[in-house]
Design a protein around this motif. Structure first.
Motif, PDB file in Angstrom:
ATOM      1  N   UNK A  23      -4.075  -7.396  -0.509  1.00 32.65           N
ATOM      2  CA  UNK A  23      -3.973  -6.894   0.857  1.00 32.65           C
ATOM      3  C   UNK A  23      -4.055  -5.371   0.915  1.00 32.65           C
ATOM      4  N   UNK A  24      -3.751  -4.704  -0.194  1.00 33.65           N
ATOM      5  CA  UNK A  24      -3.834  -3.239  -0.197  1.00 33.65           C
ATOM      6  C   UNK A  24      -5.275  -2.788   0.072  1.00 33.65           C
ATOM      7  N   UNK A  25      -6.215  -3.489  -0.509  1.00 36.41           N
ATOM      8  CA  UNK A  25      -7.620  -3.080  -0.352  1.00 36.41           C
ATOM      9  C   UNK A  25      -8.119  -3.272   1.078  1.00 36.41           C
ATOM     10  N   UNK A  26      -7.361  -4.035   1.861  1.00 40.37           N
ATOM     11  CA  UNK A  26      -7.782  -4.295   3.246  1.00 40.37           C
ATOM     12  C   UNK A  26      -7.190  -3.312   4.244  1.00 40.37           C
ATOM     13  N   UNK A  27      -6.364  -2.361   3.772  1.00 39.52           N
ATOM     14  CA  UNK A  27      -5.805  -1.373   4.702  1.00 39.52           C
ATOM     15  C   UNK A  27      -6.950  -0.562   5.310  1.00 39.52           C
ATOM     16  N   UNK A  28      -7.036  -0.480   6.636  1.00 37.32           N
ATOM     17  CA  UNK A  28      -8.231   0.090   7.286  1.00 37.32           C
ATOM     18  C   UNK A  28      -8.428   1.584   7.066  1.00 37.32           C
ATOM     19  N   UNK A  29      -7.327   2.341   6.788  1.00 32.11           N
ATOM     20  CA  UNK A  29      -7.448   3.794   6.671  1.00 32.11           C
ATOM     21  C   UNK A  29      -7.339   4.297   5.234  1.00 32.11           C
ATOM     22  N   UNK A  30      -7.093   3.399   4.290  1.00 25.84           N
ATOM     23  CA  UNK A  30      -6.827   3.825   2.924  1.00 25.84           C
ATOM     24  C   UNK A  30      -8.045   4.524   2.324  1.00 25.84           C
ATOM     25  N   UNK A  31      -7.812   5.760   1.846  1.00 26.95           N
ATOM     26  CA  UNK A  31      -8.900   6.590   1.330  1.00 26.95           C
ATOM     27  C   UNK A  31      -8.611   7.110  -0.073  1.00 26.95           C
ATOM     28  N   UNK A  32      -7.343   7.397  -0.374  1.00 25.45           N
ATOM     29  CA  UNK A  32      -6.954   7.949  -1.673  1.00 25.45           C
ATOM     30  C   UNK A  32      -5.969   6.983  -2.333  1.00 25.45           C
ATOM     31  N   UNK A  33      -6.339   6.458  -3.483  1.00 28.16           N
ATOM     32  CA  UNK A  33      -5.504   5.512  -4.209  1.00 28.16           C
ATOM     33  C   UNK A  33      -5.344   6.011  -5.637  1.00 28.16           C
ATOM     34  N   UNK A  34      -4.118   6.342  -6.010  1.00 28.13           N
ATOM     35  CA  UNK A  34      -3.806   6.791  -7.367  1.00 28.13           C
ATOM     36  C   UNK A  34      -2.782   5.834  -7.976  1.00 28.13           C
ATOM     37  N   UNK A  35      -3.247   4.980  -8.875  1.00 28.39           N
ATOM     38  CA  UNK A  35      -2.385   3.988  -9.546  1.00 28.39           C
ATOM     39  C   UNK A  35      -2.464   4.138 -11.057  1.00 28.39           C
ATOM     40  N   UNK A  36      -2.945   5.232 -11.543  1.00 27.86           N
ATOM     41  CA  UNK A  36      -3.116   5.407 -12.986  1.00 27.86           C
ATOM     42  C   UNK A  36      -1.763   5.537 -13.697  1.00 27.86           C
TER      43      UNK A  36
END
Length: 838
Positions: free
Chosen positions: A670-683
């Motif tokens: 569901x995280x990938x479906x967030x409409x505004x998500x632009x910066x993802x840092x999970x390293x």
């Protein structure tokens, strides 16, 4: 036979007497004189003929034919009118007075009778006729004056024969007359007149068009028919001098007046390259207003203020200004302005340029962001009624002239974002009416004069981004101060219970990136009745945060990032119910992240990373209530467990940073479906599982950091969905086209991508620093409510054309800048959702 038709195309010079006569010519019975009407006395009596016959010998028969033909020839010649079209001209009249002699009776009666002209007579008369015609017409073309008429036949006398006999027939030198030649010339002249008329019409149309265009231009240059522009951008009369004015004497008078009145020294006026000398030249030669040079009978105010403004124009490179604002036009200097909106976010308009009061004295100078280059001239001191000067966002250099201390009426000074250097002038502290002082982003150095504490009416003070030093004790005396921006200086002092405790009206305080010290954070700043913005980040504060005893709905922005505050985050922070931005990154907080922070439901930006939190098995569950979050950063927070699925509830989330923790499991789809998500840092976690191959939001993604995990899958489609993807750092177990993704890091490479990531974030966002955290925030009230946007406070680097309203923000909700000259200081209000540096 030669007749009139032939003589229409030939001159008498080519007369041919004809062929030889027949052997027995017959002479007509009737007398030639009577038949042709050639009696010199106007009659034809028998007595005259008998006297003529008796006085002459009998004419031989062999010459009789030639005589008759000559008579006919003379008759045809007489039909030619070779005179100009004035009064009729008799070609056979004797100009020497022969007729008068005949009428006077001086001659014998035989001279009044006429014999038949001979061939020689005809030739001689033809030559005489040609000579006389040339003399009358002034040498004009003989062939063009052909006109047929029937005059009386000429009478030959003995004296006229003798005169004509001496005249030689001139040779033929001209070509035959061509009637088409005359018609062709008339057509050419007619066409030439038409072309000339067309050219005149075109020139008139062009002049009118250019005049109308200049009149409509924003800089309102003088009319093209009366003025034009010099190479340096000023305006002058096309005649180079003002009509009816002795410009040389006028210049001398102006110079004498300026020196005598100590307006300008003769050193500045003697140098033709100084702004003062150029201003004098303009006033003397090109100023179409032609204001009289002051004498004892004239007030000098209007003349001197026009001179001072012209000097300002040349001193600040007016020829290179983005907009002229009608400077150096023929209008009164009080009309040197353009009305335009203050900015793109408010509907208010302001007069850009010069405005005057009711006495026509200059009251304000407002020329922001207009490419002003140069130094402020000391002649501005004569604008003694000036209460506002706003020249921000230009390239003004040099120092503030000490002569400007005469600006005792100043209420508003805004010179921020220039290159002004030197010490802060102490005379500014004597401006008792001053309410706004903006000197941000210049090159001032040294300490702040202590008398700045005397500015009892000051409401806005912006000294940020200079090289100022010293303590801030003097600020405590500014009891009406509402906005204080001093960040990025070297101010010192103790942040304690007395720190700015007298500023009961304070609304925005930014002293970040200074040398302030403190062992115990003052409680009065957290429960201040009007303080909305508090930024003390990047200082040397220590100690712990105090317990907040009561609720505070006023404070909206709290940044204590990169200090050395220790202890635990007090749960009483939940009393700050108005908080929208909380940044406690890079401190020494211990314990656990309080779950009660989830009750700050107005939060849009929450940064708690890089602290010494105890190990936590999960993220605080109450954070699921922060549904207005735009950015969430919990990096290096000693978190473990799985990424909670409730993150999908944060539908406005644009940045998620959970890097450098111990989180495991899979990434919730569901995280990938967030409409505004632009910066993802999970390293730098222990995540595993396969990355979905059909993420709908892949086209919006700009930064995706997944290295040092155990993820699998193919993410090449991220590159296909977004060609402008800035940075993808996958695991080595993840498939990705190397033309788009970075090369994966080795397991023992500790600095993997840790230097590259901030570079990419800075390139695209403009306000990121190492560690993915923002730099100090700018709190411009014009865009304060955009603090829920991309970066928790609009960065200064993207203010302007790149600004975009947040998804839930309407343009009419923006409020004015405290530096806005159109805002009345007494009625000025700020937004309820933040603040910022002007």
């Amino acid at each position: 036979m030669l007749g009139p038709d032939r003589f229409a195309f030939e001159t008498p010079n080519v007369i041919d007497p004809g062929d030889a006569p027949p052997s027995q010519p017959v002479r007509p019975d009737q007398p030639v004189g009577d038949d042709m009407g050639m009696n010199g006395n106007g009659g034809s009596s028998t007595t005259s003929r008998n006297q003529d016959d008796a006085s002459q010998k009998t004419v031989p028969t062999s010459n009789r034919y030639h005589d008759e033909r000559s008579v006919r020839l003379l008759r045809d010649i007489a039909d030619l009118d070779l005179s100009p079209p004035t009064e009729p001209y008799d070609p056979y009249r004797d100009d020497r007075g022969d007729d008068d002699d005949l009428e006077g009776g001086a001659e014998s009666s035989s001279s009044k009778h006429h014999s038949l002209p001979t061939v020689d007579d005809a030739r001689m008369y033809a030559a005489s006729l040609l000579q006389e015609s040339s003399g009358r017409s002034g040498g004009r073309d003989f062939q063009r004056t052909v006109k047929l008429r029937m005059p009386k036949m000429p009478v030959l006398t003995s004296s006229s024969r003798a005169s004509v006999a001496k005249t030689a027939i001139p040779p033929v030198s001209e070509a035959p007359y061509n009637p088409h030649r005359h018609l062709l010339r008339r057509q050419v002249m007619r066409q030439a007149r038409k072309v000339c008329a067309v050219i005149v019409v075109v020139v008139v149309v062009v002049v009118i068009a250019v005049t109308v265009h200049n009149k409509r231009r924003g800089d309102a240059a003088p009319s093209l028919t009366t003025a034009t522009s010099t190479a340096d951008g000023s305006f002058f009369n096309l005649r180079s001098q003002i009509k009816g004015v002795d410009t040389k004497k006028r210049k001398q008078d102006i110079i004498a007046f300026l020196i005598d009145q100590t307006v300008t020294s003769h050193y500045d006026l003697d140098d033709a390259d100084t702004p003062q000398s150029k201003a004098v030249d303009w006033l003397a030669q090109y100023d179409l207003l032609v204001r009289p040079v002051p004498t004892k009978l004239h007030s000098r105010q209007r003349f001197v203020q026009r001179y001072a403004l012209a000097t300002l124009y040349y001193a600040l490179s007016g020829q290179q200004w983005t907009k002229n604002h009608k400077f150096l036009s023929s209008e009164d200097e009080c009309g040197w302005f353009d009305e335009a909106p203050v900015n793109d976010y408010v509907s208010q308009t302001a007069a850009f340029g010069v405005t005057c009061d009711t006495n026509l004295a200059v009251q304000s100078l407002y020329v922001p962001d207009n490419n002003l280059q140069g130094s402020l001239p000391s002649e501005l001191r004569f604008l003694s009624n000036l209460d506002m000067i706003a020249l921000p966002n230009n390239a003004i250099r040099g120092t503030i002239p000490r002569e400007l201390r005469s600006w005792s009426n100043l209420v508003y000074i805004d010179l921020k974002y220039n290159r002004i250097s030197g010490m802060l002038p102490s005379w500014i502290g004597d401006l008792s009416n001053l309410e706004v002082l903006g000197l941000s982003n210049n090159e001032f150095a040294g300490g702040v004069p202590p008398n700045f504490g005397s500015l009892g009416r000051l409401k806005t003070l912006a000294l940020d981004d200079n090289a100022l030093t010293g303590d801030l004790e003097w600020v405590n005396h500014l009891t009406k101060l509402q906005y204080f921006y001093g960040e990025r200086n070297s101010f010192t002092g103790q942040v304690n219970d007395n720190f700015l405790s007298e500023l009961s009206s304070l609304k925005e305080l930014d002293l970040s990136s200074t040398a302030l010290l403190g062992d115990d954070f003052p409680l009065h700043l957290l429960k201040h009745p009007s303080l909305e913005i508090l930024d003390l980040s990047h200082t040397q504060l220590k100690g712990s945060l105090p317990v907040i005893p009561s609720m505070n709905n006023v404070l909206q922005f709290l940044s204590l990032r990169h200090c050395n505050i220790s202890g635990t985050i007090p749960p009483s922070l939940q009393q700050l119910q108005g908080l929208e931005h909380l940044d406690l990154t890079e401190n020494a907080f211990g314990g656990t992240i309080p779950n009660v922070l989830g009750r700050l439901t107005n939060l849009k930006f929450l940064f708690l990373g890089r602290n010494n939190f105890d190990a936590m098995s999960e993220m605080p569950p109450l954070f699921s209530q922060l549904t207005d979050l735009r950015e969430l950063s919990l990096e290096s927070s000693n978190l473990s467990g799985r990424i909670p699925s409730w993150i999908s509830y944060l539908e406005y989330l644009k940045l998620l940073n959970l890097s450098c923790n111990n989180m495991d499991g899979t990434i919730p789809p569901a995280i990938w479906d967030l409409p505004e998500l632009t910066f993802v840092m999970l390293h730098d976690n222990q995540l595993s599982g396969e990355i979905p191959s059909d993420i709908q939001g892949a086209g919006k993604m700009q930064v995706l950091s997944l290295f040092n995990n155990s993820l699998t899958g193919d993410i090449t489609y991220f590159c296909d969905a977004n060609p402008d993807f800035s940075f993808i750092a996958p695991d080595c177990t993840v498939t990705c086209d190397t033309s788009c993704c970075e090369k994966c890091c080795k397991a023992d490479e500790k600095e993997c991508f840790r230097s590259e990531l901030p570079m990419y974030l800075t390139e695209y966002e403009g306000a990121w620093e190492y560690g993915f955290d923002r730099a100090s925030y700018s709190f411009d009230p014009d865009i304060l409510e955009n603090s829920e946007g991309d970066q928790g406070g609009m960065p200064e680097t993207i203010i302007g054309d790149n600004f975009q309203y947040p998804v839930d923000q309407k343009p009419n909700e923006y409020l004015p800048d405290p530096f806005d000259p159109t805002v009345t200081m007494e009625n000025f209000t700020v937004p309820t959702n933040g603040g910022g540096t002007p």
